[in-house]
Design an enzyme around this catalytic site. Structure first.
Site, short mmCIF file in Angstrom:
data_model
loop_
_atom_site.label_atom_id
_atom_site.label_comp_id
_atom_site.label_asym_id
_atom_site.label_seq_id
_atom_site.Cartn_x
_atom_site.Cartn_y
_atom_site.Cartn_z
N LYS A 44 -9.06 0.40 -3.80
CA LYS A 44 -8.73 -0.09 -1.98
C LYS A 44 -10.00 1.33 -1.69
O LYS A 44 -10.45 2.16 -1.72
CB LYS A 44 -7.29 1.27 -2.26
CG LYS A 44 -6.72 0.81 -0.51
CD LYS A 44 -5.24 1.52 -0.69
CE LYS A 44 -5.04 1.33 0.58
NZ LYS A 44 -3.79 1.47 1.07
N SER A 68 -0.87 -1.49 2.87
CA SER A 68 -2.09 -1.62 3.74
C SER A 68 -2.86 -1.44 1.84
O SER A 68 -4.20 -2.21 2.84
CB SER A 68 -2.27 0.36 4.30
OG SER A 68 -2.37 0.51 2.92
N SER A 84 2.21 1.06 0.61
CA SER A 84 1.12 0.71 0.55
C SER A 84 0.64 -0.46 -0.09
O SER A 84 0.06 -1.13 -0.67
CB SER A 84 0.20 1.51 1.16
OG SER A 84 0.32 1.14 2.86
N1 GLN Z 1 3.15 1.01 6.72
C1 GLN Z 1 3.41 2.81 6.10
C2 GLN Z 1 2.44 2.94 7.05
O1 GLN Z 1 1.90 2.12 8.16
C3 GLN Z 1 2.61 2.41 5.08
C4 GLN Z 1 1.50 2.20 5.09
C5 GLN Z 1 0.78 3.31 3.57
O2 GLN Z 1 1.94 3.27 2.51
N2 GLN Z 1 -0.39 3.79 3.37
O3 GLN Z 1 2.63 4.06 7.78
#
Ligand code: GLN
Length: 480
Positions: A78, A153, A177
């Protein structure tokens, strides 16, 4: 004919060790696959040195030198995990030219095991989102249906693994994510216990919530990668004092006996197909001799606001460093007025969602509102932790769907932030409580994968993995 890139890593590894295949040829095949499937947009940057590095591993094997547990594994990373000499952008214009001078601890650890960095994967900007549409480099598409999102994400990592562009990937999970893209793309993804994996070199979004986690096509590969990245790190004081954490799959582990489902996570808002798959999964768990009870946990009604308040507050503080002096874009002009300069840098460098969160986070932490929002959210977080502790005294696991729906259509959620936040209802509690959570595929709805989530008490990763392994066996799927 089955290509090499279709194989899970542990099968490739056997072939690599038996000198049946060369890592370099395999890498070449993977690079071609990535090129052919460019429209998925899983990668932001490819490691240009990969073929040379593959050659070095081949030579080591040829010379009979000892190689590591991940020899020849090409791992997609990532793009918020720092890789020495390879651009690391967080999918943001702000860091679009950033080349880290050092490796994150997880990268050092997989390199010691002779893994190779395949490239850096697409994500929502600074990991803020659940669809990988909010990237400066354009959205990642779901390989199973290109009209749909890959989840986020860590969507690039999820899509790369599901689409056979990489056998293994690392994602990071602040509120779901790793698990969301695992669920949407039909692969395995794990958010480890807070403190099991070092965050050194992970570019922070909300540091009290996030953990780097493995993503894979098989549980065996997932547990191997987890074993390689886990353990104490002197450079991250929040890591737990654990050494040689080994989630071996060689011997059959203990599986869960008592499992709880939580009314607030399974009653409302689930898509019909997801609900059906979830209840069929419960039948399989019953066949495994597991006792299932339904509990109610009212406090989880506040999990989403609690999570977003804490995440935004931490984000506003963590992202303050991008001022164009210490980090971030640089402008040649306008240095004479610092306020204007910094506004320009931040105005140009960040996308809308990131700005929204910085503004809300700053508001939440400001005098007069701090007690009203931040302190309350922390109090709720404490209650959620306590309630989970209490449940885990009686039950081995909590299970739920990973996501309330199958992968969204492109554009379906990204236009309405609140709608998107609500989709995180199943995943955020594990981050608030710091507990491990695994997403595994449990069938299809409308030809799209559905994920099942197992959560356990801190450091119960072994139990999650062996219960999932047995679940897979009973489901008659070949997880190997
Ligand atoms: N969807 C969640 C957020 O926008 C989780 C994102 C993540 O785990 N990085 O904060």
């Amino acid at each position: 004919m089955k290509k090499l890139y279709h194989l899970p890593y542990h099968e490739l590894r056997r072939k690599i060790f038996d000198k049946e295949i060369k890592v370099k040829d395999y890498a070449q095949e993977i690079l071609e696959r990535i090129k052919e499937r460019k429209d998925i947009n899983a990668f932001i940057t490819i490691n240009e040195g990969i073929l040379e590095e593959a050659n070095l591993i081949d030579n080591k094997i040829k010379e009979g030198e000892k190689v590591g547990r991940l020899a020849g594994a090409l791992i997609a990373i990532k793009d918020n995990i720092c890789t020495k000499g390879i651009r690391t952008t967080c999918a943001s214009k702000m860091l679009s030219n950033y080349i880290p001078p050092y490796d994150a601890t997880v990268i050092e650890r997989i390199k010691i095991e002779d893994a190779l960095i395949l490239g850096k994967t697409n994500m929502d900007e600074f990991a803020m989102g659940s669809t990988t549409e909010l990237s400066y480099f354009g959205p990642t598409k779901n390989p199973l249906d290109k009209e749909r999102v890959a989840g986020g994400s860590s969507g690039g990592s999820g899509a790369a693994v599901a689409d056979h562009q990489a056998p293994l990937a690392l994602g990071a999970d602040t509120g779901g994510s790793v698990r969301c893209p695992a669920s949407f793309c039909g692969i395995f993804g794990l958010k480890p216990t807070y403190g099991l994996v070092s965050r050194y070199g992970l570019i922070s979004y909300a540091n009290s919530l996030e953990q780097i986690g493995p993503m894979a096509k098989s549980l065996k590969d997932l547990s191997l990668l987890l074993s390689c990245i886990s353990g104490k790190d002197e450079r991250d004081s929040t890591t737990l004092p654990l050494k040689d954490f080994n989630f071996s799959f060689e011997k059959k582990g203990k599986i869960a006996k008592r499992v709880a489902i939580i009314k607030e996570l399974v009653e409302e808002g689930l898509q019909r197909g997801v609900r059906e798959r979830f209840y069929s999964a419960l039948e399989i768990l019953k066949d495994m001799g597991i006792k299932i009870s339904e509990l109610s946990l009212k406090i989880l009604e506040y999990a989403i606001p609690c999570y977003y308040i804490i995440a935004m507050a931490e984000a506003s503080s963590n992202l303050a460093r991008y001022d164009g002096l210490r980090y971030g874009l640089k402008l040649k002009e306008g240095m004479e007025n610092f306020s204007l300069y910094i506004s320009k840098i931040r105005g140009e460098g960040f996308g809308d969602e990131v700005k929204r969160r910085i503004i809300l986070g700053t508001f939440i932490l400001s005098a007069g509102y701090y007690e009203q929002f931040y302190i309350k959210a922390q109090a709720i977080r404490k209650i959620i932790r306590k309630e989970f502790d209490r449940i885990f005294k009686e039950y081995d696991l909590i299970i739920s769907p990973t996501m309330p729906s199958i992968a969204y259509k492109l554009g379906e959620k990204s236009k309405d932030p609140l709608e998107m936040y609500l989709g995180d209802i199943e995943t955020v509690s594990a981050n608030l409580a710091g507990i491990p959570a695994l997403s595994l595929p449990c069938g299809y709805s409308s030809n799209m994968p559905v994920g099942l989530q197992l959560m356990g008490k801190p450091l119960s990763e072994g139990l999650l993995l062996s219960t999932a392994q047995e679940f897979e066996r009973i489901r008659g799927e070949n997880f190997e």
